[in-house]
Design a protein around this motif. Sequence first.
Motif, PDB file in Angstrom:
ATOM      1  N   ALA A   1       0.840  -1.205   0.000  1.00  0.00           N
ATOM      2  CA  ALA A   1       0.000   0.000   0.000  1.00  0.00           C
ATOM      3  C   ALA A   1       0.871   1.250   0.000  1.00  0.00           C
ATOM      4  N   TYR A   2       1.940   1.228   0.768  1.00  0.00           N
ATOM      5  CA  TYR A   2       2.860   2.366   0.848  1.00  0.00           C
ATOM      6  C   TYR A   2       3.497   2.643  -0.517  1.00  0.00           C
ATOM      7  N   TYR A   3       3.985   1.588  -1.159  1.00  0.00           N
ATOM      8  CA  TYR A   3       4.625   1.757  -2.458  1.00  0.00           C
ATOM      9  C   TYR A   3       3.626   2.185  -3.528  1.00  0.00           C
ATOM     10  N   LEU A   4       2.429   1.616  -3.508  1.00  0.00           N
ATOM     11  CA  LEU A   4       1.422   1.990  -4.499  1.00  0.00           C
ATOM     12  C   LEU A   4       1.016   3.452  -4.336  1.00  0.00           C
ATOM     13  N   HIS A   5       0.856   3.888  -3.095  1.00  0.00           N
ATOM     14  CA  HIS A   5       0.491   5.289  -2.855  1.00  0.00           C
ATOM     15  C   HIS A   5       1.560   6.224  -3.419  1.00  0.00           C
ATOM     16  N   GLY A   6       2.829   5.896  -3.158  1.00  0.00           N
ATOM     17  CA  GLY A   6       3.913   6.733  -3.670  1.00  0.00           C
ATOM     18  C   GLY A   6       3.942   6.769  -5.182  1.00  0.00           C
ATOM     19  N   LEU A   7       3.715   5.614  -5.814  1.00  0.00           N
ATOM     20  CA  LEU A   7       3.697   5.569  -7.272  1.00  0.00           C
ATOM     21  C   LEU A   7       2.530   6.389  -7.817  1.00  0.00           C
ATOM     22  N   ALA A   8       1.375   6.321  -7.166  1.00  0.00           N
ATOM     23  CA  ALA A   8       0.206   7.076  -7.623  1.00  0.00           C
ATOM     24  C   ALA A   8       0.467   8.578  -7.564  1.00  0.00           C
ATOM     25  N   VAL A   9       1.086   9.036  -6.487  1.00  0.00           N
ATOM     26  CA  VAL A   9       1.410  10.463  -6.342  1.00  0.00           C
ATOM     27  C   VAL A   9       2.354  10.904  -7.454  1.00  0.00           C
ATOM     28  N   GLN A  10       3.389  10.115  -7.702  1.00  0.00           N
ATOM     29  CA  GLN A  10       4.362  10.494  -8.725  1.00  0.00           C
ATOM     30  C   GLN A  10       3.806  10.323 -10.140  1.00  0.00           C
ATOM     31  N   THR A  11       2.835   9.427 -10.322  1.00  0.00           N
ATOM     32  CA  THR A  11       2.187   9.299 -11.627  1.00  0.00           C
ATOM     33  C   THR A  11       1.337  10.534 -11.916  1.00  0.00           C
ATOM     34  N   ALA A  12       0.717  11.083 -10.881  1.00  0.00           N
ATOM     35  CA  ALA A  12      -0.020  12.339 -11.062  1.00  0.00           C
ATOM     36  C   ALA A  12       0.933  13.450 -11.479  1.00  0.00           C
ATOM     37  N   GLU A  13       2.111  13.495 -10.862  1.00  0.00           N
ATOM     38  CA  GLU A  13       3.103  14.504 -11.234  1.00  0.00           C
ATOM     39  C   GLU A  13       3.589  14.286 -12.670  1.00  0.00           C
ATOM     40  N   ALA A  14       3.774  13.022 -13.048  1.00  0.00           N
ATOM     41  CA  ALA A  14       4.205  12.717 -14.410  1.00  0.00           C
ATOM     42  C   ALA A  14       3.121  13.102 -15.420  1.00  0.00           C
ATOM     43  N   THR A  15       1.855  12.919 -15.033  1.00  0.00           N
ATOM     44  CA  THR A  15       0.753  13.324 -15.907  1.00  0.00           C
ATOM     45  C   THR A  15       0.732  14.841 -16.066  1.00  0.00           C
ATOM     46  N   ALA A  16       1.002  15.555 -14.972  1.00  0.00           N
ATOM     47  CA  ALA A  16       1.076  17.014 -15.041  1.00  0.00           C
ATOM     48  C   ALA A  16       2.196  17.438 -15.992  1.00  0.00           C
ATOM     49  N   HIS A  17       3.314  16.730 -15.935  1.00  0.00           N
ATOM     50  CA  HIS A  17       4.429  17.029 -16.842  1.00  0.00           C
ATOM     51  C   HIS A  17       4.037  16.739 -18.288  1.00  0.00           C
ATOM     52  N   TYR A  18       3.297  15.671 -18.504  1.00  0.00           N
ATOM     53  CA  TYR A  18       2.813  15.304 -19.839  1.00  0.00           C
ATOM     54  C   TYR A  18       1.963  16.432 -20.430  1.00  0.00           C
ATOM     55  N   VAL A  19       1.042  16.972 -19.633  1.00  0.00           N
ATOM     56  CA  VAL A  19       0.184  18.060 -20.103  1.00  0.00           C
ATOM     57  C   VAL A  19       1.001  19.332 -20.300  1.00  0.00           C
ATOM     58  N   HIS A  20       1.938  19.562 -19.390  1.00  0.00           N
ATOM     59  CA  HIS A  20       2.803  20.740 -19.487  1.00  0.00           C
ATOM     60  C   HIS A  20       3.598  20.723 -20.794  1.00  0.00           C
ATOM     61  N   LEU A  21       4.116  19.568 -21.152  1.00  0.00           N
ATOM     62  CA  LEU A  21       4.847  19.448 -22.423  1.00  0.00           C
ATOM     63  C   LEU A  21       3.933  19.761 -23.603  1.00  0.00           C
ATOM     64  N   ARG A  22       2.679  19.333 -23.517  1.00  0.00           N
ATOM     65  CA  ARG A  22       1.721  19.605 -24.588  1.00  0.00           C
ATOM     66  C   ARG A  22       1.475  21.107 -24.713  1.00  0.00           C
ATOM     67  N   ILE A  23       1.316  21.776 -23.571  1.00  0.00           N
ATOM     68  CA  ILE A  23       1.088  23.225 -23.583  1.00  0.00           C
ATOM     69  C   ILE A  23       2.284  23.960 -24.174  1.00  0.00           C
ATOM     70  N   ARG A  24       3.483  23.567 -23.769  1.00  0.00           N
ATOM     71  CA  ARG A  24       4.684  24.197 -24.325  1.00  0.00           C
ATOM     72  C   ARG A  24       4.726  24.054 -25.849  1.00  0.00           C
ATOM     73  N   LYS A  25       4.398  22.869 -26.318  1.00  0.00           N
ATOM     74  CA  LYS A  25       4.425  22.618 -27.762  1.00  0.00           C
ATOM     75  C   LYS A  25       3.372  23.455 -28.478  1.00  0.00           C
ATOM     76  N   GLU A  26       2.150  23.497 -27.924  1.00  0.00           N
ATOM     77  CA  GLU A  26       1.069  24.225 -28.580  1.00  0.00           C
ATOM     78  C   GLU A  26       1.302  25.729 -28.589  1.00  0.00           C
ATOM     79  N   LEU A  27       2.030  26.232 -27.589  1.00  0.00           N
ATOM     80  CA  LEU A  27       2.332  27.663 -27.546  1.00  0.00           C
ATOM     81  C   LEU A  27       3.620  28.005 -28.275  1.00  0.00           C
ATOM     82  N   GLY A  28       4.335  26.985 -28.747  1.00  0.00           N
ATOM     83  CA  GLY A  28       5.581  27.230 -29.472  1.00  0.00           C
ATOM     84  C   GLY A  28       6.693  27.736 -28.576  1.00  0.00           C
TER      85      GLY A  28
END
Length: 412
Positions: A318-345
């Motif tokens: 449970a401890y490891y899964l919780h940590g992975l879930a938190v960091q996956t949310a951060e990775a998803t935020a980075h994924y969207v951030h990269l998309r925004i950077r690309k769309e704004l040039g």
Amino acid sequence: SNNGYEVKDLGKQVRATDIVNTAQEVNATAIGLSALLVSTSKQMPIVVEELRKRGMNIPVLIGGAAINRDFGYRALYAGSPTAEDEAEPARRIAYPGGVYYCKDAFEGLDTMDQITAPDKRKALEEQVTGKAEAALRRMAVAEAKRTASLPEVKIRRERTRPVAIPLPPFFGARALKPIQLTEVFPLLDINELFRLSWGAKGARGEAFDKLTREEFEPRLRELEEECLGTGILRPVAVYGYFRCRAEDNRLKILDTQDDTKVLESFEFARQSKDEHLSLADYFSDTKPDVIGLQMVTVGPGADAHCQELNAAGNYTKAYYLHGLAVQTAEATAHYVHLRIRKELGLEPRQGKRYSPGYPACPELADHEKMFSLLDARDALGVDLTSAHQIMPEQSTAAFVVHHEDAKYFNVF
């Protein structure tokens, strides 16, 4: 039970009043609080204030990656009648139950052993209070030195160079769902996962390499395969572009068709030292500018599965899964951030992301305005607690600032 102590786990994102009510009901020996995020840590002093308000003296143990020992010393005086007296910290009244910062589980267990030993508790209280008083005096002196020669705070915008305003592909909000985990997992910050979320912050050299090789990497592969096969983590996002204009410390979000119509207004804090920065400084105050907003979540599945694992006694997984879930949310935020950077040039290092509750924009109430602009409740199925924390916990929101000179800073 755990190490001889009976533990009542209330879960995550629990209101301060609920924590205190439960402690009162079960006649708790101590209360333990942990914060992974800076925004969450702000609830800790509120618990101490509530205990003080009710005339209780239950010891409070605090820890987690978001805080340090000085934070614990400040929390000891939370809710004190003289808490606002920065110049004379010794006049503050320490919370009678004591607040004890514990850097890890081992120090937490040692602190509990001292709290429950009548011949040791008094000495522990006196030791911590003495160190807290000395630390607060030290912090007050340091702050006085920093501010003694500072000029009166002025609006910095005239010193912020104007830059070209990008043209986004659309205005308003759009949902991104589903987002494939196979696109998100490669963006995981492995160092943050292993050191921050999985507790290896203090490991160094060969000890860290061995832990990574023998424990963390096999565990990560196992959990990634399970999540890919079961849908425990379901990354989704909503993001958008909005016209805006700055006015002193405020950033006004404008209607796409009518520049005179203000949809929302964010009041950003300003530094009282250093460069006197405010996030509003990075936007034009003479013509409509553009800001990006984003919000992501990996859904409620991780919390539900962690509860099942804990109920079955599988605390480690449970401890490891919780940590992975938190960091996956951060990775998803980075994924969207990269998309925004690309769309704004934008250039690779251009376009900073700032989240409410963090140093440059500490006001968590900004989440409510972002929810409204992004229609996040309907788009993602997320919600806000009474303390303006996003639920489920594995969710993040951010402002994306396109200005080339934008940097991270602390307003305090």
